[in-house]
Scaffold this motif. Structure first.
Motif, PDB file in Angstrom:
ATOM      1  N   ASN A   3       0.832  -1.203   0.000  1.00  0.00           N
ATOM      2  CA  ASN A   3       0.000   0.000   0.000  1.00  0.00           C
ATOM      3  C   ASN A   3       0.867   1.254   0.000  1.00  0.00           C
ATOM      4  OD1 ASN A   3      -2.204  -1.652   0.089  1.00  0.00           O
ATOM      5  ND2 ASN A   3      -2.863  -1.055   2.128  1.00  0.00           N
ATOM      6  N   GLN A   4       1.949   1.224   0.773  1.00  0.00           N
ATOM      7  CA  GLN A   4       2.845   2.373   0.862  1.00  0.00           C
ATOM      8  C   GLN A   4       3.437   2.692  -0.511  1.00  0.00           C
ATOM      9  OE1 GLN A   4       3.224   4.092   3.624  1.00  0.00           O
ATOM     10  NE2 GLN A   4       4.784   5.497   2.945  1.00  0.00           N
ATOM     11  N   GLU A   5       3.862   1.674  -1.232  1.00  0.00           N
ATOM     12  CA  GLU A   5       4.435   1.872  -2.566  1.00  0.00           C
ATOM     13  C   GLU A   5       3.380   2.406  -3.538  1.00  0.00           C
ATOM     14  OE1 GLU A   5       7.848  -1.606  -2.680  1.00  0.00           O
ATOM     15  OE2 GLU A   5       5.767  -2.157  -3.056  1.00  0.00           O
ATOM     16  N   GLN A   6       2.173   1.857  -3.435  1.00  0.00           N
ATOM     17  CA  GLN A   6       1.100   2.305  -4.314  1.00  0.00           C
ATOM     18  C   GLN A   6       0.736   3.763  -4.033  1.00  0.00           C
ATOM     19  OE1 GLN A   6      -1.748  -0.928  -3.539  1.00  0.00           O
ATOM     20  NE2 GLN A   6      -1.703  -1.269  -5.743  1.00  0.00           N
ATOM     21  N   LEU A   7       0.678   4.131  -2.763  1.00  0.00           N
ATOM     22  CA  LEU A   7       0.355   5.511  -2.413  1.00  0.00           C
ATOM     23  C   LEU A   7       1.439   6.469  -2.903  1.00  0.00           C
ATOM     24  CD1 LEU A   7      -1.107   4.987   1.152  1.00  0.00           C
ATOM     25  CD2 LEU A   7      -2.354   5.765  -0.871  1.00  0.00           C
ATOM     26  N   LYS A   8       2.700   6.049  -2.816  1.00  0.00           N
ATOM     27  CA  LYS A   8       3.789   6.900  -3.315  1.00  0.00           C
ATOM     28  C   LYS A   8       3.693   7.058  -4.823  1.00  0.00           C
ATOM     29  CE  LYS A   8       8.754   7.696  -3.317  1.00  0.00           C
ATOM     30  NZ  LYS A   8       8.545   8.762  -4.249  1.00  0.00           N
ATOM     31  N   LYS A   9       3.386   5.969  -5.540  1.00  0.00           N
ATOM     32  CA  LYS A   9       3.243   6.033  -6.984  1.00  0.00           C
ATOM     33  C   LYS A   9       2.053   6.928  -7.358  1.00  0.00           C
ATOM     34  CE  LYS A   9       3.159   3.235 -11.126  1.00  0.00           C
ATOM     35  NZ  LYS A   9       3.220   1.921 -11.717  1.00  0.00           N
ATOM     36  N   LEU A  10       0.980   6.827  -6.598  1.00  0.00           N
ATOM     37  CA  LEU A  10      -0.191   7.661  -6.827  1.00  0.00           C
ATOM     38  C   LEU A  10       0.150   9.135  -6.622  1.00  0.00           C
ATOM     39  CD1 LEU A  10      -3.246   7.821  -7.357  1.00  0.00           C
ATOM     40  CD2 LEU A  10      -3.596   7.415  -4.931  1.00  0.00           C
ATOM     41  N   LYS A  11       0.854   9.445  -5.546  1.00  0.00           N
ATOM     42  CA  LYS A  11       1.254  10.822  -5.274  1.00  0.00           C
ATOM     43  C   LYS A  11       2.163  11.345  -6.381  1.00  0.00           C
ATOM     44  CE  LYS A  11       3.488  13.832  -1.974  1.00  0.00           C
ATOM     45  NZ  LYS A  11       4.177  13.975  -0.706  1.00  0.00           N
ATOM     46  N   PHE A  31      -3.798  10.465 -20.568  1.00  0.00           N
ATOM     47  CA  PHE A  31      -4.851   9.478 -20.357  1.00  0.00           C
ATOM     48  C   PHE A  31      -4.280   8.158 -19.862  1.00  0.00           C
ATOM     49  CE2 PHE A  31      -7.279  11.908 -23.820  1.00  0.00           C
ATOM     50  CZ  PHE A  31      -7.854  12.742 -22.880  1.00  0.00           C
ATOM     51  N   GLN A  32      -3.122   7.781 -20.378  1.00  0.00           N
ATOM     52  CA  GLN A  32      -2.479   6.539 -19.937  1.00  0.00           C
ATOM     53  C   GLN A  32      -2.092   6.638 -18.463  1.00  0.00           C
ATOM     54  OE1 GLN A  32       0.965   5.476 -22.249  1.00  0.00           O
ATOM     55  NE2 GLN A  32       1.201   3.505 -21.228  1.00  0.00           N
ATOM     56  N   LEU A  33      -1.527   7.765 -18.049  1.00  0.00           N
ATOM     57  CA  LEU A  33      -1.155   7.961 -16.654  1.00  0.00           C
ATOM     58  C   LEU A  33      -2.385   7.952 -15.757  1.00  0.00           C
ATOM     59  CD1 LEU A  33       0.937   8.491 -14.449  1.00  0.00           C
ATOM     60  CD2 LEU A  33       0.838  10.925 -15.046  1.00  0.00           C
ATOM     61  N   VAL A  34      -3.454   8.611 -16.186  1.00  0.00           N
ATOM     62  CA  VAL A  34      -4.691   8.620 -15.399  1.00  0.00           C
ATOM     63  C   VAL A  34      -5.232   7.200 -15.261  1.00  0.00           C
ATOM     64  CG1 VAL A  34      -7.109   9.375 -15.387  1.00  0.00           C
ATOM     65  CG2 VAL A  34      -5.283  11.013 -15.894  1.00  0.00           C
ATOM     66  N   ASP A  35      -5.191   6.415 -16.324  1.00  0.00           N
ATOM     67  CA  ASP A  35      -5.651   5.022 -16.252  1.00  0.00           C
ATOM     68  C   ASP A  35      -4.832   4.225 -15.238  1.00  0.00           C
ATOM     69  OD1 ASP A  35      -7.598   5.491 -18.148  1.00  0.00           O
ATOM     70  OD2 ASP A  35      -6.463   4.599 -19.803  1.00  0.00           O
ATOM     71  N   GLU A  36      -3.513   4.424 -15.240  1.00  0.00           N
ATOM     72  CA  GLU A  36      -2.652   3.728 -14.282  1.00  0.00           C
ATOM     73  C   GLU A  36      -2.974   4.137 -12.847  1.00  0.00           C
ATOM     74  OE1 GLU A  36       1.441   4.384 -15.319  1.00  0.00           O
ATOM     75  OE2 GLU A  36       1.139   3.649 -17.353  1.00  0.00           O
ATOM     76  N   MET A  38      -5.817   5.293 -11.745  1.00  0.00           N
ATOM     77  CA  MET A  38      -7.134   4.748 -11.396  1.00  0.00           C
ATOM     78  C   MET A  38      -7.033   3.280 -11.005  1.00  0.00           C
ATOM     79  SD  MET A  38      -9.598   6.705 -14.129  1.00  0.00           S
ATOM     80  CE  MET A  38     -11.018   5.715 -13.739  1.00  0.00           C
ATOM     81  N   GLU A  39      -6.165   2.532 -11.669  1.00  0.00           N
ATOM     82  CA  GLU A  39      -5.947   1.124 -11.310  1.00  0.00           C
ATOM     83  C   GLU A  39      -5.396   1.012  -9.892  1.00  0.00           C
ATOM     84  OE1 GLU A  39      -3.589  -1.037 -14.132  1.00  0.00           O
ATOM     85  OE2 GLU A  39      -4.857  -0.402 -15.812  1.00  0.00           O
ATOM     86  N   ILE A  40      -4.471   1.896  -9.543  1.00  0.00           N
ATOM     87  CA  ILE A  40      -3.911   1.894  -8.187  1.00  0.00           C
ATOM     88  C   ILE A  40      -5.005   2.186  -7.172  1.00  0.00           C
ATOM     89  CG2 ILE A  40      -2.372   3.123  -6.601  1.00  0.00           C
ATOM     90  CD1 ILE A  40      -0.457   3.515  -8.994  1.00  0.00           C
ATOM     91  N   VAL A  41      -5.828   3.182  -7.443  1.00  0.00           N
ATOM     92  CA  VAL A  41      -6.919   3.528  -6.528  1.00  0.00           C
ATOM     93  C   VAL A  41      -7.882   2.354  -6.392  1.00  0.00           C
ATOM     94  CG1 VAL A  41      -8.916   5.041  -6.201  1.00  0.00           C
ATOM     95  CG2 VAL A  41      -6.729   6.008  -6.914  1.00  0.00           C
ATOM     96  N   ASP A  42      -8.250   1.740  -7.511  1.00  0.00           N
ATOM     97  CA  ASP A  42      -9.153   0.584  -7.468  1.00  0.00           C
ATOM     98  C   ASP A  42      -8.564  -0.540  -6.624  1.00  0.00           C
ATOM     99  OD1 ASP A  42     -11.009   1.869  -9.051  1.00  0.00           O
ATOM    100  OD2 ASP A  42     -10.394   0.853 -10.904  1.00  0.00           O
TER     101      ASP A  42
END
Length: 51
Positions: A3-11, A31-36, A38-42
């Protein structure tokens, strides 16, 4: 990925889309970055629902 890694990637991704960004992406790259992101958030939502 934790989760920590995903949150850092999201930030980091949100920073790239923010007004503070150093480069401007093409529509396709944006759009590609937004899709990525969104996948992290999901994924994070799914993990939270399971706990």
């Amino acid at each position: 990925m934790s989760n920590q890694e995903q949150l850092k990637k999201l930030k980091d991704g949100l920073h790239l889309l923010s007004r503070d960004r150093e480069v401007v992406f093409s529509f396709h790259e944006t759009f590609q970055l937004v899709d990525e992101l969104m996948e992290i958030v999901d994924d994070l939502i799914e993990k939270e629902a399971k706990s």
